[in-house]
Design an enzyme around this catalytic site. Sequence first.
Site, PDB file in Angstrom:
ATOM      1  N   HIS A   1       1.017  -1.102  -0.272  1.00  0.00           N
ATOM      2  CA  HIS A   1      -0.162   0.547   0.024  1.00  0.00           C
ATOM      3  C   HIS A   1       0.937   1.173   0.426  1.00  0.00           C
ATOM      4  O   HIS A   1       0.757   2.084   0.706  1.00  0.00           O
ATOM      5  CB  HIS A   1      -0.992  -0.029   1.411  1.00  0.00           C
ATOM      6  CG  HIS A   1      -0.452  -0.029   2.569  1.00  0.00           C
ATOM      7  ND1 HIS A   1       0.070   0.735   2.881  1.00  0.00           N
ATOM      8  CD2 HIS A   1      -0.705  -0.974   3.276  1.00  0.00           C
ATOM      9  CE1 HIS A   1       0.336   0.610   4.340  1.00  0.00           C
ATOM     10  NE2 HIS A   1      -0.374  -0.775   4.372  1.00  0.00           N
TER      11      HIS A   1
ATOM     12  N   HIS B   1      -4.249  -8.913  14.989  1.00  0.00           N
ATOM     13  CA  HIS B   1      -4.603  -7.585  14.444  1.00  0.00           C
ATOM     14  C   HIS B   1      -5.739  -8.035  12.765  1.00  0.00           C
ATOM     15  O   HIS B   1      -5.241  -8.831  12.183  1.00  0.00           O
ATOM     16  CB  HIS B   1      -3.011  -7.025  13.711  1.00  0.00           C
ATOM     17  CG  HIS B   1      -3.093  -6.022  11.894  1.00  0.00           C
ATOM     18  ND1 HIS B   1      -4.000  -4.502  12.931  1.00  0.00           N
ATOM     19  CD2 HIS B   1      -2.714  -5.768  12.106  1.00  0.00           C
ATOM     20  CE1 HIS B   1      -3.938  -4.106  11.925  1.00  0.00           C
ATOM     21  NE2 HIS B   1      -2.651  -4.106  11.532  1.00  0.00           N
TER      22      HIS B   1
ATOM     23  N   GLU C   1      -5.721  -6.317   9.530  1.00  0.00           N
ATOM     24  CA  GLU C   1      -5.057  -5.964   8.453  1.00  0.00           C
ATOM     25  C   GLU C   1      -5.057  -7.322   7.491  1.00  0.00           C
ATOM     26  O   GLU C   1      -4.566  -8.571   7.962  1.00  0.00           O
ATOM     27  CB  GLU C   1      -4.266  -5.203   8.300  1.00  0.00           C
ATOM     28  CG  GLU C   1      -3.721  -4.002   7.494  1.00  0.00           C
ATOM     29  CD  GLU C   1      -2.523  -2.886   7.292  1.00  0.00           C
ATOM     30  OE1 GLU C   1      -2.647  -2.902   8.550  1.00  0.00           O
ATOM     31  OE2 GLU C   1      -3.149  -2.354   6.236  1.00  0.00           O
TER      32      GLU C   1
ATOM     33  N   ASP D   1      -3.404  -7.619   5.315  1.00  0.00           N
ATOM     34  CA  ASP D   1      -1.993  -9.030   4.771  1.00  0.00           C
ATOM     35  C   ASP D   1      -1.629 -10.007   5.702  1.00  0.00           C
ATOM     36  O   ASP D   1      -1.052 -10.857   5.707  1.00  0.00           O
ATOM     37  CB  ASP D   1      -0.832  -7.848   4.786  1.00  0.00           C
ATOM     38  CG  ASP D   1      -0.819  -6.972   6.665  1.00  0.00           C
ATOM     39  OD1 ASP D   1      -2.032  -6.783   6.525  1.00  0.00           O
ATOM     40  OD2 ASP D   1       0.264  -6.713   6.914  1.00  0.00           O
TER      41      ASP D   1
ATOM     42  N   HIS E   1      -0.717  -0.332  15.240  1.00  0.00           N
ATOM     43  CA  HIS E   1      -0.799   0.682  14.835  1.00  0.00           C
ATOM     44  C   HIS E   1      -2.829   0.859  14.470  1.00  0.00           C
ATOM     45  O   HIS E   1      -2.861   1.553  14.006  1.00  0.00           O
ATOM     46  CB  HIS E   1      -0.225   1.103  13.371  1.00  0.00           C
ATOM     47  CG  HIS E   1      -0.324   0.000  12.106  1.00  0.00           C
ATOM     48  ND1 HIS E   1      -0.698   0.323  10.906  1.00  0.00           N
ATOM     49  CD2 HIS E   1      -0.859  -1.714  11.682  1.00  0.00           C
ATOM     50  CE1 HIS E   1      -0.981  -0.448  10.143  1.00  0.00           C
ATOM     51  NE2 HIS E   1      -1.011  -1.584  11.088  1.00  0.00           N
TER      52      HIS E   1
ATOM     53  N   ASP F   1       2.263  -6.473  14.161  1.00  0.00           N
ATOM     54  CA  ASP F   1       2.885  -5.161  13.234  1.00  0.00           C
ATOM     55  C   ASP F   1       4.717  -4.524  14.241  1.00  0.00           C
ATOM     56  O   ASP F   1       5.546  -4.532  13.787  1.00  0.00           O
ATOM     57  CB  ASP F   1       2.044  -4.595  12.604  1.00  0.00           C
ATOM     58  CG  ASP F   1       1.666  -5.053  11.472  1.00  0.00           C
ATOM     59  OD1 ASP F   1       1.617  -5.421  11.066  1.00  0.00           O
ATOM     60  OD2 ASP F   1       0.425  -3.841  11.896  1.00  0.00           O
TER      61      ASP F   1
ATOM     62  N   TYR G   1      10.116   1.017   8.248  1.00  0.00           N
ATOM     63  CA  TYR G   1       8.704   0.845   8.978  1.00  0.00           C
ATOM     64  C   TYR G   1       8.415   1.289   9.659  1.00  0.00           C
ATOM     65  O   TYR G   1       7.180   1.710  10.175  1.00  0.00           O
ATOM     66  CB  TYR G   1       8.731  -1.129   9.737  1.00  0.00           C
ATOM     67  CG  TYR G   1       6.946  -1.816   9.829  1.00  0.00           C
ATOM     68  CD1 TYR G   1       6.689  -2.776   8.711  1.00  0.00           C
ATOM     69  CD2 TYR G   1       6.551  -1.410  10.438  1.00  0.00           C
ATOM     70  CE1 TYR G   1       5.479  -3.443   8.975  1.00  0.00           C
ATOM     71  CE2 TYR G   1       5.350  -1.581  10.755  1.00  0.00           C
ATOM     72  CZ  TYR G   1       4.573  -2.828   9.520  1.00  0.00           C
ATOM     73  OH  TYR G   1       3.653  -3.688   9.832  1.00  0.00           O
TER      74      TYR G   1
ATOM     75  N   HIS H   1       6.250 -10.074  10.564  1.00  0.00           N
ATOM     76  CA  HIS H   1       6.676  -9.050   9.469  1.00  0.00           C
ATOM     77  C   HIS H   1       8.039  -9.619  10.077  1.00  0.00           C
ATOM     78  O   HIS H   1       9.151  -8.346  10.941  1.00  0.00           O
ATOM     79  CB  HIS H   1       6.177  -7.541   8.861  1.00  0.00           C
ATOM     80  CG  HIS H   1       5.027  -7.847   8.257  1.00  0.00           C
ATOM     81  ND1 HIS H   1       4.538  -8.637   7.059  1.00  0.00           N
ATOM     82  CD2 HIS H   1       4.258  -7.063   8.565  1.00  0.00           C
ATOM     83  CE1 HIS H   1       2.897  -7.684   6.825  1.00  0.00           C
ATOM     84  NE2 HIS H   1       2.896  -7.384   8.333  1.00  0.00           N
TER      85      HIS H   1
HETATM   86 FE1  FEO Z   1      -0.723  -3.955   9.824  1.00  0.00          FE
HETATM   87 FE2  FEO Z   1       1.060  -6.337   8.542  1.00  0.00          FE
HETATM   88  O1  FEO Z   1      -0.468  -4.833   8.785  1.00  0.00           O
END
Ligand code: FEO
Length: 397
Positions: A23, A77, A79, A81, A145, A164, A192, A223
Site C-alpha cells: 500500500h 490484527h 489488516e 496482510d 497500529h 506489526d 517500517y 513481519h
Molecule cells: Fe498492519 Fe502487517 O498489517
Amino acid sequence: MSEELAKNIHWVGFVDWNVRDFHSFDTWRGATYNSYLIQDEKTAVIDSVKAPYVDYLIKNIASHTALDQVDYVVCNHAEPDHAGGIGELLRYLPNAVLLCNAKCREALTGYFNDTDSWKIQIVANEEIISLGKRKLVFINTPMVHWPESMFTYVPDDELLFSMDAFGQHLATAARFDDEYSLDIILREAKSYYANIVTPYSKQVQAVLSVASNIPIKIIAPSHGLIWRSHVADIVDAYKRWASGEYVRKVLIIYDSMWESTTQIANEILNGVVSVSGNIDVRMFHVRKSSLTEIATEMLDAVGVAIGSSTLNMQVMPQISAVLTYIRGLKFSSKFAAVFGSYGWGAQSIDILDRWVKESGWTLVTEPIKSKFRPTQDQLTAAKNAGSLLAEKAIEKT
Ligand code: FEO
C-alpha cells in the site's frame, strides 16, 4: 534453518520474495507474513497470512500436526496482510475457534463476508487462555497500529507475539535476528516504523511501558525476523523513535523544471557542509527518490529544506505527494527552509511556506524565491539557510 522459536513453537508463515509495493510502502527487500504454531495440550495458530498465500500456511501447519487438532486461531490484527487468509484457514481447521478482541471482530466483519460461519470467541484485555502447560495472555495495543491491534504473550517462554510492532519488511530464508545482518534488520525496522507507526508514537510509548513490566526473551512480529538475540536493541530503537529523538541530520528535498531550483538546493547543501560537526546531509530529488526512503530519513532529521519550481501555479506533482505523505505521518517538529524558482508566479514557494507553518515547523529564514535563474544574492541566502539548518542540527543533538 530452524524455524523453532521454543520447544513446540514454530514459524509457519510465508515469505513474499517478490512484493515491491505494500500500500505505497516500497518493499524493495520483499516481505514476510509471519504465522506461528504452538503445540501444547491444545494447539494454537497465531495470526494468518495474506489471502493468496494461505495454502502455504496450511501446508506448513500440516507438516507439524493434523489440521483437525488445531483448537485456536488467534487474530492479533485485522489488516488483510494477516487476516486475509483467516476465512480459508478456518475452512481447513474444522475444530478451531478464532480468538480476537471485540474491535477486531468488528473489523473482520467489515472486511469479510463469511464471518457468520466462523466460531469466534472474544477475548478481553489481559485475559488468559490455557493451552495446557502454556498460557496465552492477550494485551490490547490500541492504535499500534490499528484500533483493534493486540499482542499475545506466552509467559512460560517469555515470548511476545507483537503483530506489526517491531516488524520489518524483509524477505529472507533466515528467521532470527542473529542469522542476518543486524544493520539491515534495524534499517528495515526503522523504515517500517517511519512509514507505518510514526503517527501512533504516543500509543507506542504506552505499549513500551506495559512491555517493560513483563519479561521478554523473544519478540516474534508479524513481519520479518524474530528478535531473540537483539531484543534490547529493537526495544531501545523503538524508545528513540517513539520519543522523536533527533540525529544530527538535514534533508534537502526538491523538484526542479529547468534546474534553477536545483541550483538553490545545491547551494543549501554547500551551506550545510560548510558547518563542521559531522552533519549527515541527504539530497532527495523527489522524482528520483522513493517516498518510503524520504520518510525513513525524515523520522529523526532535525532540519528539512523543501523546494519546488512553480508549475501551473502549484508545487510540482511529486512534491505535492511528499507534502501529503509527510503531513499524515506526523513526524516530530523540524527546522525548515523553503525555496524554489518561478517564471511569472511564485505560488509554489508560498504553498511550501504555508505548509511548513501549518505543520508547526520552524522556518530558519525567509523563503528563497528566484525568478527564472537565482541571483548571486539568492544563492548566498540559500547557502546561509543551509548553514542555519546545520547549526540547528548541532544544537538539537
Ligand atoms: Fe498492519 Fe502487517 O498489517
